[in-house]
Design an enzyme around this catalytic site. Structure first.
Site, mmCIF file in Angstrom:
data_model
loop_
_atom_site.group_PDB
_atom_site.id
_atom_site.type_symbol
_atom_site.label_atom_id
_atom_site.label_comp_id
_atom_site.label_asym_id
_atom_site.label_seq_id
_atom_site.Cartn_x
_atom_site.Cartn_y
_atom_site.Cartn_z
ATOM 1 N N ASP A 32 127.035 67.607 148.429
ATOM 2 C CA ASP A 32 126.966 68.534 149.555
ATOM 3 C C ASP A 32 125.500 68.880 149.758
ATOM 4 O O ASP A 32 124.699 68.823 148.825
ATOM 5 C CB ASP A 32 127.771 69.813 149.255
ATOM 6 C CG ASP A 32 128.113 70.599 150.518
ATOM 7 O OD1 ASP A 32 129.253 70.465 151.010
ATOM 8 O OD2 ASP A 32 127.235 71.335 151.036
ATOM 9 N N ARG A 40 124.342 85.477 160.964
ATOM 10 C CA ARG A 40 124.219 84.778 159.673
ATOM 11 C C ARG A 40 122.809 84.899 159.072
ATOM 12 O O ARG A 40 122.641 84.805 157.863
ATOM 13 C CB ARG A 40 124.550 83.298 159.848
ATOM 14 C CG ARG A 40 126.020 83.000 160.124
ATOM 15 C CD ARG A 40 126.781 82.878 158.818
ATOM 16 N NE ARG A 40 128.174 82.535 158.995
ATOM 17 C CZ ARG A 40 128.693 81.333 158.695
ATOM 18 N NH1 ARG A 40 127.929 80.370 158.240
ATOM 19 N NH2 ARG A 40 129.977 81.115 158.834
HETATM 20 C C1 LIG Z 1 133.862 72.795 156.362
HETATM 21 S S1 LIG Z 1 133.205 72.229 154.830
HETATM 22 C C2 LIG Z 1 134.299 70.887 154.483
HETATM 23 C C3 LIG Z 1 134.624 70.804 153.008
HETATM 24 C C4 LIG Z 1 135.649 69.714 152.632
HETATM 25 N N1 LIG Z 1 135.177 68.389 152.973
HETATM 26 C C5 LIG Z 1 136.966 69.978 153.303
HETATM 27 O O1 LIG Z 1 137.339 69.281 154.254
HETATM 28 O O2 LIG Z 1 137.656 70.923 152.888
HETATM 29 C C6 LIG Z 1 131.721 71.390 155.414
HETATM 30 C C7 LIG Z 1 130.706 71.133 154.299
HETATM 31 O O3 LIG Z 1 129.739 70.221 154.815
HETATM 32 C C8 LIG Z 1 128.481 70.559 154.263
HETATM 33 N N2 LIG Z 1 127.428 69.968 155.102
HETATM 34 C C9 LIG Z 1 126.987 70.367 156.319
HETATM 35 N N3 LIG Z 1 126.002 69.561 156.758
HETATM 36 C C10 LIG Z 1 125.828 68.614 155.794
HETATM 37 C C11 LIG Z 1 124.958 67.503 155.663
HETATM 38 N N4 LIG Z 1 124.057 67.196 156.605
HETATM 39 N N5 LIG Z 1 125.043 66.764 154.535
HETATM 40 C C12 LIG Z 1 125.945 67.062 153.562
HETATM 41 N N6 LIG Z 1 126.794 68.113 153.623
HETATM 42 C C13 LIG Z 1 126.734 68.873 154.731
HETATM 43 C C14 LIG Z 1 128.479 72.074 154.225
HETATM 44 O O4 LIG Z 1 127.559 72.582 153.306
HETATM 45 C C15 LIG Z 1 129.954 72.368 153.867
HETATM 46 O O5 LIG Z 1 130.100 72.585 152.477
#
Ligand SMILES: C[S@@+](CC[C@H](N)C(=O)[O-])C[C@H]1O[C@@H](n2cnc3c(N)ncnc32)[C@H](O)[C@@H]1O
Length: 290
Positions: free
Chosen positions: A158, A49
């Site tokens: 996010d 990555r």
């Molecule tokens: C797998 S996606 C889930 C998206 C949506 N909630 C769903 O279930 O389809 C995880 C998201 O969490 C965000 N993320 C990761 N760490 C985070 C943090 N510390 N604070 C806020 N968002 C975060 C990532 O950028 C990503 O867009």
């Protein structure tokens, strides 16, 4: 891992020098900045990555990269690193039972008070590129067609600025939009040139996107009737998950609902306040003052 997999992995990982110490430093910084935990098994994931970042910066080794992200001047690059190492997989109406529950138990319940001046507040707290909050907005409009003229807001946040920019653009591929039921797709998406579809302005008008780190400060003042925190806590350690669940408790209005991901569970002190109300669905039973 078998020998051929190890061989192909070391071949793939041979362009830039990448030591265990480099991996540990990246994992430590990611954990401190975003709460995400990487086990040792994720070394090749980190390598693949981040090589694009090393190339973009003209670095020859991960040691140079680690020096930058560990320095005071490395703030921008730390954000790039977090974006590169997070998983943004999402889908419109992912885990559809949450949207059914939300429609019946949050929107329908609050509809009478909304129509006489009350408010509905929803937080999609790891919204990725917006498919979750736009699904929430479609669920609201399905039950409250006049939602844009009522006091209804969906806050979508996010950590990843790229995701917030994509969400704000409201443009999705045909493949992404195919997960939206036909009737809703015809109602809420406008086909663009190049096979992309754009969300309708009325749908977007009740959604606000902001960058927000779940392990940082939450500047919001008001409480929420529903919080979606799905498929993000799974990347955090148990201790961090418990802290986040517990921080949600005073953010919920009485009767408010928390939706979490299919492989996540509420644990720790928040369990005293959140009762199961369906699959990976929790209702505030006993509030605490904010
Ligand atoms: C797998 S996606 C889930 C998206 C949506 N909630 C769903 O279930 O389809 C995880 C998201 O969490 C965000 N993320 C990761 N760490 C985070 C943090 N510390 N604070 C806020 N968002 C975060 C990532 O950028 C990503 O867009």
């Amino acid at each position: 891992m078998n020998a051929s997999a190890r061989a192909s992995q070391s071949e793939v990982m041979s362009s830039f020098k990448f030591t265990d110490a480099d991996f540990r430093q990246i994992a430590r910084i990611l954990n401190a900045e975003a709460g995400i935990f990487l086990s040792d098994a994720k070394a090749s994931f980190v390598y693949s990555r981040l090589t694009k970042r090393l190339r973009a910066l003209g670095f020859e080794s991960f040691q140079d990269y680690c020096s930058l992200i560990a320095s005071d001047a490395g703030g921008d690059e730390r954000r790039h690193m977090i974006a590169a190492l997070t998983t943004n997989v999402t889908r419109f109406f992912r885990e559809p039972h949450h949207f059914e529950h939300f429609g019946k138990n949050v929107v329908d319940r609050l509809a009478p008070s909304l129509r006489s001046g009350g408010r509905l507040r929803v937080w999609s707290s790891a919204c990725s590129n917006g498919q979750e909050p736009y699904s929430i907005a479609m669920s609201i409009f399905s039950r409250l067609p006049e939602a844009e003229s009522l006091n209804v807001r969906v806050l979508a946040t996010d950590i990843d600025a790229n995701m917030i920019a994509a969400a704000n653009s409201g443009e999705y591929s045909e493949d992404a939009v195919s997960a939206v039921p036909d009737e809703l797709r015809r109602k809420w998406f406008v086909q663009q040139a190049g096979g992309m579809s754009k969300v309708d302005q009325k749908l977007a008008s009740i959604v606000t996107f902001r960058e927000l780190n779940l392990i940082g400060a939450w500047p919001m003042k008001g409480k929420f009737d529903a919080i979606f925190c799905r498929n993000v806590a799974i990347y955090f350690e148990e201790k961090t998950q418990q802290q986040i669940w517990n921080r949600f408790v005073p953010m919920l209005n009485p009767g408010g609902v928390l939706y979490i991901g299919h492989s996540e569970r509420i644990s720790g002190p928040a369990s005293d306040h959140l009762v199961a109300d369906g699959v990976t669905t929790y209702r505030l039973s006993r509030g605490v003052s904010a």
